[in-house]
Design a protein around this motif. Structure first.
Motif, mmCIF file in Angstrom:
data_model
loop_
_atom_site.group_PDB
_atom_site.id
_atom_site.type_symbol
_atom_site.label_atom_id
_atom_site.label_comp_id
_atom_site.label_asym_id
_atom_site.label_seq_id
_atom_site.Cartn_x
_atom_site.Cartn_y
_atom_site.Cartn_z
ATOM 1 N N TYR A 257 5.530 0.476 1.264
ATOM 2 C CA TYR A 257 6.324 -0.028 2.521
ATOM 3 C C TYR A 257 7.644 -0.214 1.943
ATOM 4 O O TYR A 257 7.876 -0.806 0.741
ATOM 5 C CB TYR A 257 5.440 -1.230 3.145
ATOM 6 C CG TYR A 257 4.148 -0.826 3.738
ATOM 7 C CD1 TYR A 257 4.079 -0.890 5.013
ATOM 8 C CD2 TYR A 257 3.226 -0.727 2.728
ATOM 9 C CE1 TYR A 257 2.813 -0.442 5.515
ATOM 10 C CE2 TYR A 257 1.952 -0.474 3.282
ATOM 11 C CZ TYR A 257 1.851 -0.415 4.678
ATOM 12 O OH TYR A 257 0.457 0.108 5.185
ATOM 13 N N VAL A 258 8.751 -0.128 3.052
ATOM 14 C CA VAL A 258 9.874 -0.652 2.368
ATOM 15 C C VAL A 258 10.716 -1.582 3.471
ATOM 16 O O VAL A 258 10.576 -1.411 4.623
ATOM 17 C CB VAL A 258 10.876 0.647 2.197
ATOM 18 C CG1 VAL A 258 10.489 1.704 1.131
ATOM 19 C CG2 VAL A 258 11.077 1.527 3.600
ATOM 20 N N THR A 259 11.445 -2.543 2.773
ATOM 21 C CA THR A 259 11.990 -3.529 3.681
ATOM 22 C C THR A 259 13.523 -3.218 3.577
ATOM 23 O O THR A 259 13.931 -2.780 2.433
ATOM 24 C CB THR A 259 11.776 -4.855 3.043
ATOM 25 O OG1 THR A 259 12.174 -4.929 1.981
ATOM 26 C CG2 THR A 259 10.069 -5.145 3.024
ATOM 27 N N GLY B 157 24.854 -8.905 -1.968
ATOM 28 C CA GLY B 157 24.595 -7.769 -1.051
ATOM 29 C C GLY B 157 23.216 -7.593 -0.435
ATOM 30 O O GLY B 157 22.535 -8.292 -0.876
ATOM 31 N N PRO B 158 23.002 -6.766 0.632
ATOM 32 C CA PRO B 158 21.661 -6.503 1.054
ATOM 33 C C PRO B 158 20.770 -5.960 0.206
ATOM 34 O O PRO B 158 21.387 -5.088 -0.908
ATOM 35 C CB PRO B 158 22.005 -5.870 2.340
ATOM 36 C CG PRO B 158 23.278 -4.830 2.201
ATOM 37 C CD PRO B 158 23.969 -6.042 1.251
ATOM 38 N N CYS B 159 19.482 -5.848 0.078
ATOM 39 C CA CYS B 159 18.816 -5.169 -0.658
ATOM 40 C C CYS B 159 17.759 -4.558 0.038
ATOM 41 O O CYS B 159 17.246 -5.103 1.186
ATOM 42 C CB CYS B 159 18.249 -6.082 -1.639
ATOM 43 S SG CYS B 159 17.118 -7.493 -1.174
ATOM 44 N N THR B 160 16.771 -3.526 -0.658
ATOM 45 C CA THR B 160 15.928 -2.763 -0.062
ATOM 46 C C THR B 160 14.717 -2.955 -1.114
ATOM 47 O O THR B 160 14.967 -2.833 -2.264
ATOM 48 C CB THR B 160 16.144 -1.374 0.408
ATOM 49 O OG1 THR B 160 15.004 -1.018 0.823
ATOM 50 C CG2 THR B 160 16.462 -0.624 -0.589
ATOM 51 N N GLU B 161 13.438 -3.498 -0.637
ATOM 52 C CA GLU B 161 12.402 -3.571 -1.453
ATOM 53 C C GLU B 161 11.395 -2.706 -1.167
ATOM 54 O O GLU B 161 11.163 -2.285 0.002
ATOM 55 C CB GLU B 161 11.837 -5.049 -1.349
ATOM 56 C CG GLU B 161 12.796 -6.103 -1.883
ATOM 57 C CD GLU B 161 12.263 -7.229 -1.597
ATOM 58 O OE1 GLU B 161 12.836 -8.335 -2.293
ATOM 59 O OE2 GLU B 161 11.253 -7.489 -0.848
ATOM 60 N N ILE B 162 10.676 -2.051 -2.151
ATOM 61 C CA ILE B 162 9.586 -0.984 -2.187
ATOM 62 C C ILE B 162 8.193 -2.078 -2.216
ATOM 63 O O ILE B 162 8.022 -2.577 -3.398
ATOM 64 C CB ILE B 162 9.462 -0.003 -2.820
ATOM 65 C CG1 ILE B 162 10.859 0.586 -2.750
ATOM 66 C CG2 ILE B 162 8.429 1.008 -2.694
ATOM 67 C CD1 ILE B 162 11.137 1.887 -3.665
#
Length: 972
Positions: free
Chosen positions: A147-149, A198-203
Motif C-alpha cells: 500500500y502506498v500513501t 516536503g511531502p513524502c510517500t510511504e510504502i
C-alpha cells in the motif's frame, strides 16, 4: 533475470534470503541499474553537526547539500544520485527509542537505513518507479500486499494534495484502493523547526495478505501492516516565521530500514527472528542460565526473559558500532547515552539472564560476523570493543554495589513515612549511572517511594543547563550564515564564489619576519537579518561578501582571522572584521558598518598580523604534535579532533591508556627536534584522488575540497606523491586547508600544559608555543624549586605540631598551585606525585605528634583520677583531633571509665570529646552526653553511643561541667 531472487515471500519459503544479500541487492540495484554512486556509511558520530548526538538517518551526511551550504569544490557537491546503507543510532535526543527496546519486537537503538538520493536530478516519477521496481521485480514482494500513501494536503498552510505523486503510483499500476492520502503529521517530512522539507510517500506491507484489503490498517499502529520505505520529496523550506517557500532545487531522500525489509523477505513477523539477530540470540543463550529465546512479549514473557534477550542483542549491536566509530562510554553527550546503553545491557545480563560477567564482550565476535562484511571497521576494532565493554562492565558492577550501600544507609537515616530524597537519587543516577527504574525497584522492596516531583525538577534543571551547551543546536548568526534561499539567489544572480587564495599570500622577509600583503577587493553583496542587501547603513552589523579576500574563514579546527577593511582611498575609516565564515563557497566577513557600505564598493583588507601569525604557529605545531604522538605512542594513534586559536592548540586522539610522564617528555622532545631542524613547510594543492594514495597520510573524517591542499614537513609534496614513496611515513603529511608557517623553526618551542582522558580511549592535550611555552617552562622550574624546598624542610626533625601543620598547609597550597598553573604537564605530574607523598608524610607526622601529646596528657589524667568510673575535666589541646586522642587513650588504659573532656580555645570556643565505657551501654550514650553538655554551651554535638564530639561557647563551660557530671550520675 539476474535481479530476481531464487525464492521470495510469494513462494513461501522462509529464511531463504540472507540479510547480507538483501543489503547487497539494494546497493547493486541503484548503482548498476540506475547509475547511482555508491557511498560508504558515514560514522555514527555526526560530523560538524552539534544538534545531533548520533547519526540517526541516512540523510544526515547530506544536510549541507539540502541547505545549500556545501562547498562547490568539495566531493559532496559533485553528487547527483547516490546510494548507501547508513549505520543509524536512535537513542537520546529527539529520536530516542532506548526505553522501548526489548518491550516489543521491532524497536532498536541501532538500525541500518538503506537509502537512495537525488540532488537536483530525478524527482517523484523516477523515485517511485525505482522503488516499485526494486520491491516487486527484484525482491518479488507480492504487489497486492503493498500500500502506498501520499500527502493529502493542508488548507491551513495553503498546501494542496500531492496529486502528482498519486498519479505516478496509479500509472505504475498500483490499484486506487491501495493509494491512500494522509495529513501533514503522516506524510509531510521536515528536517527540523526550520529548513528543507516536503511531502513524502510511504510504502506499507501487509504481513497477513491472503487477498484481503488492509487499507484501513495503514498508519494505525497495527503490527500486521507496517511501513517499510519512505520517499521524501524536498521541495519547500520552512522559514523562521513558519511560512513555506519553494526550494530553488528539488531533492529526493529515501529511507528503508534493513531490519524491517529482511523481516518481510524472510517471512518473519519480528525483526529479532531474522538472521540479523538470531546468531546473537543463540550466542546469548550459550552464555546464560535461562531458557532459549521464544519471542514472547508482555504478560506472556514471564520474568522478562525474552525482553532481556532483545535488549542485550540490540544494545550489543549499538555498542559495537559506536565504539568502532570512536564513541566510547562517557559522561556527557553521546558518550553518556552509550554509557547508559551499556549499563542497561549489563543489568539485563546479570539480573534477568543470570549471566556471569564477561558475557557482553563474548558476543562481540558474533556481532562482527553478522555486520563485519558491510562495515569492516567492526572487524578492525574487535579487540578494542571487547576491552572497552569489559572495563565498563566491571566499573558498573562496582557502582551498583556502591549504590546499593548508599540507598541502604540513606534509608536507615530517614524519618519514618518520608519519601526517599530526590537529591540522593539524582546523585546516584547522574554520578554513578544508577538506573532510575532500579532505584524505584529497590525502594519499592523497602516500602518507600521516591520524591518524584523533586527528582523531575532536578532533571528539568539539568536539561535546561545542557540545552545551553554546544549540543543544543542553537541557531547561527543571522548575519554570517547564509540560508538556502540566499545561496540560491547568489547563484542565480551569477555572483561568483569568493576567491580566498590570497589568505596564503605571505612571505618570509630577509630578517625572518612574516610579511602579509594587503588585499584589494570589491563588495559583491551584503547580508543582514537573513536577507541579501545592496546597502547597509552606519551602525548596523552585517555580513560582507567580497570577490576575493585574504582573511581566513573559520574551518578545519582553526579560528578565523580578525582585522579590518577600509574604503579604498579612505585610510581614516576602519570597518573592524570580527569573524569570518565560509558558506557554500562564499566567505562572509562580519563587520559593524561605521558608515554606509554598498555593493560595488572597493575596499582594502588588512588581517590582524599578530593574531594570524599566532594561529599559523599553533597550527603548524599541531601537525608536529600529531606526528610526535604517532612516533611515540604508535601508528594506531589516530586524531579525533583539534582546535587552533591564537592562544593555544587543543588535540584529541585515540589512546589505549594514560599517557605516561616519560611519553609526554618524549613527545615534546620529538617536536623540539623538528623545530631545531627548521624544516621547510611544503604546501600544494593536488587532486583529492591523488592525495588519498599517499602512504601514511594523516587525515581526519572531514569533507575535503577537490583539489585539496597537502601540508608536508621537510619533504616536497611532489616527493610524497611519487608512486610507492614511503617518505610520508617518516614525516608529517596531512590534508589541511589551514594557514601554516613556512619553516618549523618559527614555532620556537612547544609545551604540553594539559593531558587528560575525555573518555576511556580518547585523550586530549593542550599545548602552547613560542614565548608562552618558554614562560610555562620557567614557571615549572620555579615551582619545582619550591617543592624541593618543602621536601628539605620536611626531612628536618620537627617536634612542634603547629609547625608541622603549617608545613602541611604549605604542601596543600602548593598542590593547588601546581594543579592550576600553566606548566609542562610531565613536570606537573612529577611534582604532584612528590607533593602527594609529602602530604602523606606530613599527615603521618602530625598524627604521631598528636598521639605523643595525647599520651602525655592522658598519663597526667590517669594519675589524677586513678581508674574512676567517670572522668570529667578540662585539658589544653590544640585541636579536636588531639582531644579525641586523649579521651581514646584514657579509655584504653582505664576500660571501666567513661570520659568527657573539654578544651577551651583562645578564640572563645570550647571543644568537647567523650567516650562511654562499653560496660555502661546501652543505658549511657556518648552522643546524648555530648549533646547535653554542648547544648549547655549553646553549641552542637553528635556521634555514636560509644564516642561523640562537639563544641560550644566558653561562657557556658562551668555549667557544662556540672551538667556533664549530673548526666553521668543519672545514667550510672
Amino acid at each position: 533475470v539476474p535481479w530476481r531472487w531464487p525464492c521470495s515471500p510469494r513462494r513461501g519459503r522462509a529464511a531463504c534470503l540472507p540479510a547480507e544479500q538483501v543489503r547487497a541487492a539494494f546497493l547493486r540495484f541503484f548503482e548498476k541499474r540506475h547509475g547511482h554512486r555508491r557511498l560508504p556509511s558515514a560514522p555514527v558520530r555526526p560530523r560538524g553537526d552539534p544538534s545531533l548526538l548520533f547519526v540517526n538517518a541516512g540523510m544526515n551526511q547530506f544536510k549541507p547539500i539540502f541547505l545549500g551550504t556545501v562547498h562547490p569544490r568539495s566531493e559532496l557537491a559533485q553528487h547527483r544520485r547516490v546510494v548507501n546503507s547508513q549505520k543509524c543510532v536512535r537513542a537520546g535526543g529527539k529520536h530516542n527509542d532506548l526505553e522501548d527496546v526489548g518491550k516489543d519486537t521491532y524497536h532498536h537503538t541501532f538500525f541500518e537505513m538503506l537509502g537512495n538520493w537525488s540532488f537536483g536530478d530525478y524527482f517523484k516519477e523516477e523515485a517511485c518507479s525505482m522503488a516499485w521496481e526494486l520491491l516487486t521485480e527484484v525482491y518479488e514482494i507480492p504487489r497486492d500486499r503493498l500500500y502506498v500513501t501520499y500527502f493529502g494536503g493542508d488548507p491551513s498552510l495553503g498546501l494542496s494534495a500531492d496529486e502528482e505523486c498519486k498519479d505516478v503510483w496509479l500509472r505504475l499500476g498500483v490499484p486506487a484502493s491501495h493509494v491512500l492520502p494522509f495529513p501533514l503529521k503522516d506524510n509531510f517530512w521536515e528536517m527540523g523547526d526550520t529548513g528543507p522539507c516536503g511531502p513524502c510517500t510511504e510504502i506499507h506491507y501487509d504481513h497477513v495478505g491472503g487477498g484481503r484489503n488492509a487499507a484501513a490498517l495503514v498508519n494505525q499502529g497495527s503490527p500486521d501492516v507496517v511501513e517499510i520505505w519512505n520517499l521524501v520529496f524536498m521541495q519547500y523550506s520552512r522559514e523562521a516565521d513558519g511560512n513555506l517557500l519553494p526550494l530553488p532545487q528539488h531533492h529526493v531522500d529515501t529511507g528503508m530500514g534493513l531490519e524491517r525489509l529482511v523481516t518481510v523477505l524472510q517471512n518473519k513477523r519480528s525483526n529479532y527472528d531474522t538472521d540479523l539477530f538470531t546468531p546473537i540470540l543463540d550466542a546469548i543463550h550459550k552464555g546464560c542460565r535461562v531458557p532459549r529465546y521464544q519471542g514472547l512479549v508482555g504478560d506472556a514473557d514471564v520474568g522478562c526473559v525474552n525482553m532481556a534477550y532483545r535488549v542485550v542483542a540490540d544494545h550489543m549491536r549499538t555498542l559495537c558500532v559506536c565504539i568502532s566509530d570512536g564513541i566510547y562510554p562517557g559522561f556527557s553527550g553521546a558518550e553518556l547515552v552509550l554509557r547508559r546503553i551499556l549499563r542497561r545491557a549489563v543489568r539485563f545480563c546479570s539480573e534477568v539472564l543470570q549471566a556471569p560477567p564477561g558475557l557482553l564482550a563474548s558476543l562481540v565476535p558474533t556481532v562482527v560476523e553478522v555486520l563485519g562484511d558491510a562495515y569492516p571497521e567492526l572487524t578492525r576494532n574487535a579487540n578494542q570493543i571487547k576491552d572497552i565493554i569489559n572495563e565498563n562492565e566491571a566499573a558498573f558492577l562496582s557502582s551498583l554495589e556502591r549504590g546499593r550501600r548508599i540507598i541502604e544507609r540513606t534509608v536507615q537515616q530517614m524519618e519514618p513515612s518520608t519519601n526517599f530524597p530526590a537529591e540522593v537519587a539524582w546523585s546516584l543516577y547522574g554520578s554513578l549511572g544508577f538506573p532510575l527504574d532500579l532505584i524505584d525497584l529497590m525502594l519499592e522492596e523497602k516500602g518507600i517511594s521516591l520524591d518524584s516531583a523533586a527528582f523531575n525538577k532536578l532533571a528539568l534543571e539539568d536539561a535546561k543547563r545542557k540545552a545551553g551547551g554546544p549540543q543544543a543546536g542553537q541557531a547561527g548568526n543571522t548575519n554570517t550564515h547564509l540560508d538556502v534561499h540566499a545561496l540560491a539567489q547568489l547563484r542565480s544572480g551569477n555572483v561568483p564564489v569568493t576567491d580566498d587564495s590570497p589568505k596564503y599570500a605571505y612571505t618570509l622577509g630577509q630578517h625572518g619576519q612574516y610579511e602579509f600583503s594587503p588585499c584589494q577587493a570589491t563588495v559583491l553583496m551584503l547580508y543582514r537579518d537573513q536577507s541579501l542587501q545592496k546597502e547597509v547603513g552606519a551602525g548596523h552589523r552585517c555580513g560582507v561578501i567580497l570577490d576575493r579576500t585574504n582573511f581566513y574563514a573559520e574551518q578545519g579546527g582553526q579560528d578565523s582571522d580578525q582585522g579590518y577593511m577600509i574604503h579604498l582611498g579612505q585610510q581614516d575609516v576602519l570597518f573592524p572584521v570580527e569573524s569570518v565564515h565560509l558558506c557554500g563557497g562564499y566567505v562572509i566577513h562580519e563587520v559593524t558598518a561605521v558608515e554606509t557600505l554598498r555593493a560595488g564598493d572597493q575596499v582594502q583588507l588588512f588581517v590582524d598580523e599578530a593574531q594570524r601569525l599566532a594561529c599559523m604557529t599553533n597550527h603548524t605545531a599541531t601537525h608536529l604534535l600529531n606526528f610526535a604522538l604517532r612516533h611515540v605512542l604508535g601508528d594506531s594513534t589516530e586524531q579525533r579532533g583539534s582546535h587552533v586559536t591564537a592562544e593555544q592548540l587543543r588535540f584529541d586522539f585515540d589512546t589505549k591508556g594514560h599517557v605516561t610522564v616519560e611519553q609526554l617528555q618524549q613527545v615534546e622532545q620529538v617536536v623540539q627536534d623538528l623545530i631545531k631542524k627548521n624544516e621547510v613547510v611544503h604546501m600544494a594543492e593536488v587532486p583529492l584522488t591523488l592525495a588519498r594514495r599517499v602512504q601514511g597520510l594523516r587525515a581526519v573524517d572531514e569533507g575535503y575540497p577537490d583539489p585539496v591542499r597537502i601540508v608536508s614537513l621537510g619533504v616536497p609534496v611532489e616527493s610524497v606523491l611519487t608512486c610507492d614513496s614511503e617518505v610520508a611515513m617518516q614525516t608529517s603529511v596531512e590534508l589541511c586547508c589551514g594557514t601554516h608557517l613556512l619553516q618549523t623553526g618559527s614555532v620556537e618551542d612547544l609545551a604540553i600544559i594539559s593531558e587528560r582522558q575525555l573518555v576511556k580511549g580518547i585523550s586530549r592535550v593542550i599545548a602552547v608555543t613560542g614565548g608562552q611555552a618558554k614562560q610555562a617552562r620557567e614557571v615549572g622550574q620555579c615551582l619545582a624549586m619550591e617543592v624541593d624546598s618543602v621536601s628539605l624542610r620536611m626531612k628536618q626533625r620537627i617536634t612542634s605540631i603547629p609547625e608541622m601543620q603549617s608545613l602541611s598547609k604549605e604542601v596543600g597550597q602548593l598542590t593547588q598551585v601546581v594543579a592550576s598553573t600553566a606548566m609542562p604537564q610531565w613536570q606537573r605530574k612529577e611534582l604532584q606525585t612528590i607533593l602527594k607523598a609529602l602530604q602523606r608524610t606530613a599527615n603521618t607526622a602530625i598524627k604521631k605528634l598528636e598521639l605523643q601529646q595525647a599520651e602525655k596528657k592522658a598519663q597526667i589524667l590517669l594519675a589524677k583520677y586513678c581508674n574512676q568510673p567517670v572522668i570529667i575535666d578540662t585539658v589544653p589541646a590544640d585541636s579536636l583531633s588531639i582531644l579525641m586522642k586523649v579521651v581514646n587513650h584514657l579509655c584504653d588504659k582505664s576500660p571501666g571509665s567513661s570520659v568527657l573532656l573539654l578544651s577551651p580555645q583562645a578564640s572563645g570556643e570550647v571543644l568537647c570529646a567523650c567516650q562511654v565505657s562499653k560496660n555502661c551501654l546501652p543505658t549511657f550514650s556518648a552522643a546524648d552526653w555530648a549533646v547535653a553538655v554542648c547544648t549547655q554551651m549553646e553549641g552542637k554535638a553528635g556521634g555514636s553511643p560509644v564516642v561523640a564530639k562537639g563544641s560550644g561557647n566558653a561562657k557556658g563551660m562551668q555549667g557544662a561541667l556540672t551538667t556533664a557530671m549530673e548526666f553521668a550520675r543519672s545514667k550510672l
